[in-house]
Design an enzyme around this catalytic site. Structure first.
Site, PDB file in Angstrom:
ATOM      1  CB  THR A 111      10.619   8.104   7.247  1.00 23.52           C
ATOM      2  OG1 THR A 111      10.715   8.866   6.317  1.00 23.52           O
ATOM      3  CG2 THR A 111      11.676   8.233   8.513  1.00 23.52           C
ATOM      4  CG  PHE A 112       6.791   4.566  11.420  1.00 20.23           C
ATOM      5  CD1 PHE A 112       6.127   3.486  11.625  1.00 20.23           C
ATOM      6  CD2 PHE A 112       7.100   5.496  12.703  1.00 20.23           C
ATOM      7  CE1 PHE A 112       5.829   3.123  12.659  1.00 20.23           C
ATOM      8  CE2 PHE A 112       6.783   4.917  13.652  1.00 20.23           C
ATOM      9  CZ  PHE A 112       6.415   3.821  14.006  1.00 20.23           C
ATOM     10  N   GLY A 113       8.274   2.886   8.077  1.00 18.54           N
ATOM     11  CA  GLY A 113       8.052   1.531   7.589  1.00 18.54           C
ATOM     12  C   GLY A 113       7.219   1.254   6.273  1.00 18.54           C
ATOM     13  CG  ASP A 136       0.597  14.459  12.419  1.00 17.09           C
ATOM     14  OD1 ASP A 136       0.688  15.695  11.964  1.00 17.09           O
ATOM     15  OD2 ASP A 136       1.454  13.401  11.853  1.00 17.09           O
ATOM     16  CG  LEU A 141      -1.923  -1.233   1.262  1.00 16.11           C
ATOM     17  CD1 LEU A 141      -2.793  -0.926   2.723  1.00 16.11           C
ATOM     18  CD2 LEU A 141      -2.936  -1.181   0.028  1.00 16.11           C
ATOM     19  CB  VAL A 163       1.383   0.044   4.927  1.00 16.04           C
ATOM     20  CG1 VAL A 163      -0.007  -0.379   5.185  1.00 16.04           C
ATOM     21  CG2 VAL A 163       1.596   0.856   6.132  1.00 16.04           C
TER      22      VAL A 163
END
Length: 559
Positions: free
Chosen positions: A50-52, A171, A46, A54
């Protein structure tokens, strides 16, 4: 019962951390725990960032569609990302129909032949078909007024629940609002969320006063309230409500309404919309760190004129959400009771909303390809629209957080709206979900009370941490917890992790010796990341060279 009520124990003695956690556990059946990644069939990607990463997947046990968010550790020496730890902790405690639910964690152990020693961790959440930003970017989607009211109601219900349980989201933006084809909206991305101290919002009392300091480096710039842009640290739930106003206006206009290119430009756009601050509209604004150098010319706001076509009730709610005075800014409880939701047309029911094609990162590229297939526009732009300038090309879309993407906003939404500046807001903010090729934000301005002669140390009090003390410790010898926010958000770009602070300090030390060019190109490898079996010894007494016993003996003999 709220978190605050359980913590206080109904007027009794303060609860221990363990008792507090036990009092807020969800039903044991609602969080499975940990499973193996082999229990899921991965169906497609998907997004990534930066974070990962999906992925869309299907449970082999239940057949349910889920989203697997892979948590990437850019530097294993730093351990598990604090943003992921905080998000997992909060999502395990929270349970609401309008808050993304953490089903379980999934673990992937590397094979024995793999040099990696740590397993890969995935967060498992229900699969959501869209995010709000993606729907607005889809040229085939047109929001009706009942649909806007339905989504806004669900957003406010979710925020009411969070704020009643002492949670700041920090956020709030369209990319972090996930929507499925049943019309249900859920708040996602709790990487910056945290528990806050102070009173929970009460009907008719606005957002109140903050009780302690937190970092002001939160919220994506286009959704950041003026008090954060002016570096208020003792903020409240009002920062989330300003984000609700931005999301509401974005649904009405089909594009973000405050697209600042810097913090200063963002403030100017806020003043254009809401009017310049005064002691009547924003009491105490001159005392904020960013208010002491304020030099903008006084001007009235244009909010009523800008949203005139949507009617007076819409303008009334927007004015409450966009109040400059954060203390009196409307809270979620009062917003839910605003006449806007009782005025015809009434909000649609989630089940009555239409279904749409999926709107994730790769789907946005499909939307962009459709537009690319159109014939070239005339020099002045397509008829009815101005020329598109400063195009950044295809957006990568995914932030790596809970929102599966938020990206590629074109502001057209079916050709109904005029063009706007394309591309992300450059400069000082977190990496927004609609653009991954971002750099680190510039440092905020120095505090007004800084009178030093040298450069400011940007690693301590500058980010809401207590100033460094000498060996003697804090004044008075007290060891109690300081009244500051100890969390510093991550501003990593989508690429290699930034250098650690020890590298920066070493470079500064070398600079003082005058022997190092700060702009020189570093080697492409990182010695610290090499396998321990091949790591060179750190106490080498001489440069690496060929050893010649006879030559060395002659050299010493000549001394």
């Amino acid at each position: 019962m709220s978190i605050d009520e359980a913590k206080e124990g109904g007027g009794g003695p303060a609860m221990s951390p363990r008792a507090f956690a036990l009092a807020h556990q969800r039903d044991r059946g609602s969080f499975v725990g940990c499973s193996r990644i082999a229990d899921y069939e991965v169906l497609g990607k998907l997004g990534e960032g930066t974070f990962g990463e999906v992925h869309r997947a299907r449970s082999r046990k239940t057949g349910a569609l889920v989203a697997l968010k892979k948590i990437i550790m850019h530097n294993e020496r730093d351990g598990f990302p604090i943003t992921a730890l905080r998000e997992i902790k909060l999502l395990k405690l929270l349970s609401h129909k309008n808050v993304l639910r953490l089903e379980e964690m999934a673990i992937e152990h590397p094979p024995r032949t793999d040099k990696r020693t740590r397993p890969i961790v995935y967060m498992v959440t229900p699969y959501m078909d869209h995010d709000l930003s993606g729907l607005l970017d889809n040229p085939s989607v047109r929001f009706t007024e009942p649909q806007v009211k339905c989504y806004l109601l669900q957003l406010l219900e979710g925020l009411k629940y969070l704020h009643a349980n002492h949670i700041l989201h920090r956020d709030m933006k369209a990319a972090n609002l996930l929507i499925n084809n049943k019309g249900v909206l859920q708040i996602a991305d709790f990487g910056l969320a945290r528990h806050y101290e102070g009173d929970i919002p009460q009907p008719g009392k606005g957002s109140g006063e903050g009780k302690r300091d937190y970092t002001s480096l939160v919220v994506t710039r286009w959704y950041r309230p003026p008090e954060l842009l002016m570096h208020l640290k003792r903020y409240t739930t009002a920062i989330d409500m300003w984000g609700v106003g931005c999301v509401f206006a974005e649904m009405l206009e089909g594009k973000p309404v405050l697209q600042g290119e810097s913090d200063l430009h963002q403030l100017e756009l806020v003043w254009d919309l809401c009017g310049t601050p005064s002691e009547e509209t924003m009491p105490g604004w001159r005392t904020l760190p960013g208010g002491q150098a304020f030099s903008s010319k006084p001007r009235p706001g244009n909010l009523a004129r800008r949203f005139e076509k949507h009617g007076p009730v819409v303008i009334s709610l927007l004015k409450e959400l966009f109040k400059l005075d954060w203390r009196s800014r409307i809270n979620a409880i009062d917003a839910l009771n605003h006449p806007y939701f009782r005025t015809a047309p009434l909000p649609a029911l989630p089940g009555d909303l239409p279904t749409f094609e999926e709107s994730h990162e790769f789907d946005r590229r499909k939307f962009q390809d459709r537009k690319a297939a159109l014939p070239p526009a005339p020099k002045g732009g397509t008829v009815g629209r101005g020329a598109v300038v400063n195009s950044q090309g295809p957006d990568t879309g995914f932030s790596g957080r809970d929102g599966y993407g938020g990206g590629g906003r074109n502001g057209a939404n079916g050709g109904r709206y005029p063009p706007y500046h394309r591309g992300p807001p450059p400069g000082d903010e977190r990496v927004p979900s609609w653009h991954s090729a971002r750099g680190l934000p510039p440092r905020p301005p120095m505090p007004a009370d800084y009178h030093g002669s040298g450069p400011m140390d940007h690693t301590d009090g500058y980010r809401d941490r207590p100033p460094r003390r000498g060996p003697g410790g804090p004044p008075g010898g007290g060891g109690g917890p300081s009244n500051v926010d100890t969390y510093i958000p991550s501003y990593d770009r989508d690429g290699p992790a930034p250098r650690r602070e020890d590298w920066r300090r070493r470079d500064d030390w070398d600079d003082r010796r005058g022997g190092v060019d700060r702009d020189r190109r570093r080697p492409e490898y990182d010695v610290r990341s090499r396998d321990s079996r091949t790591r060179s010894r750190t106490r080498s007494r001489s440069p690496v060279r060929d050893r010649d016993r006879g030559r060395d003996r002659d050299a010493y003999a000549r001394r």
